[in-house]
Motif scaffolding. Structure first.
Motif, short mmCIF file in Angstrom:
data_model
loop_
_atom_site.label_atom_id
_atom_site.label_comp_id
_atom_site.label_asym_id
_atom_site.label_seq_id
_atom_site.Cartn_x
_atom_site.Cartn_y
_atom_site.Cartn_z
N THR A 90 20.98 23.05 16.08
CA THR A 90 21.36 23.58 17.39
C THR A 90 22.32 22.63 18.10
O THR A 90 23.30 23.06 18.72
N THR A 94 25.98 23.55 19.39
CA THR A 94 26.21 23.47 20.84
C THR A 94 27.40 22.58 21.16
O THR A 94 28.20 22.88 22.05
N VAL A 183 21.46 28.51 24.00
CA VAL A 183 20.71 27.40 23.42
C VAL A 183 19.21 27.72 23.45
O VAL A 183 18.49 27.47 22.47
#
Length: 233
Positions: A90, A94, A183
């Motif tokens: 992630t 991101t 997210v």
């Protein structure tokens, strides 16, 4: 509808087609002018984490928009296949999204529909923002807070910022809210308010009576703080 296309030079591309109303010729031409201006704008965005726009055509009341073809699928399909993503993965995605958003905003463009379904994954781990159907040059007039605003309701309910839902004018900050929702979605498997019906979710997002969802305490404080900083009314 989106199709796979083959160019005369042998390259695969994506072709997004939109059928316009045949009976209203003047309105149709105006609509295509808007789309053409938008695609011309998007062609000027050159970034590793933004899909490359190639051009557009208008034939037989059908607009075709040509873009780079990305074979890996969207992050939404990745979540469906593999479940919530690990934090290092992630974080990698991101960071790339933040680079793309910073580049867009520096060039006066807001995406207005950031979500996992609009983020494509290249097999090597690179992500690219797609579907700038909502993107526009930010309005030239300033709001009281000094932000350039657009007042049209665009986006997808679960990822919409409160100012978008309430139609109070929105700009760069709305993309940051949507990034926080994305997210949240990547690490939990569903967006904030994802257990509600779309209109119920919109009501909750736009009302101060409903607290903004936060990540469970099982997540690291830095991750929870990052999402909370993005999702501030």
């Amino acid at each position: 509808q989106v199709f796979l296309g083959l160019t005369k030079t042998g390259e695969l591309i994506a072709v997004k087609q939109v059928d316009l109303i045949e009976t209203e010729v003047e309105e149709t031409e105006k609509e295509y002018t808007k789309i053409f201006q938008e695609v011309t704008l998007l062609k000027s965005l050159v970034h590793d984490n933004i899909v490359k726009y190639l051009g557009s055509t208008y034939e037989h009341h059908t607009v075709s928009i040509f873009t780079e073809f990305i074979p890996g699928g969207s992050l939404a399909t990745i979540i469906e296949r593999f479940g919530p993503l690990e934090l290092p993965v992630t974080a990698r995605y991101t960071r790339q999204l933040l680079n793309a958003i910073a580049y867009m905003h520096e060039n006066g463009v807001v995406h207005r529909d950031i979500k996992s379904a609009n983020i494509m994954l290249v097999p090597n781990g690179t992500v690219k923002l797609i579907d700038f159907g909502c993107a526009k040059r930010l309005a030239l007039r300033l709001s009281r807070s000094g932000s350039h605003l657009q007042k049209s309701l665009r986006g997808t309910p679960y990822w919409m910022a409160p100012e978008v839902v309430n139609d109070s004018g929105h700009g760069r900050k709305s993309d940051i809210w949507s990034l926080g929702c994305t997210v949240f979605e990547l690490v939990t498997g569903k967006p904030p308010w994802g257990d509600r019906e779309p209109f119920a979710a919109m009501y909750a997002i736009g009302s101060d009576d409903f607290p903004v969802p936060t990540l469970p305490e099982s997540f690291r404080i830095r991750v929870r703080d990052f999402v909370s900083q993005c999702m501030m009314r």
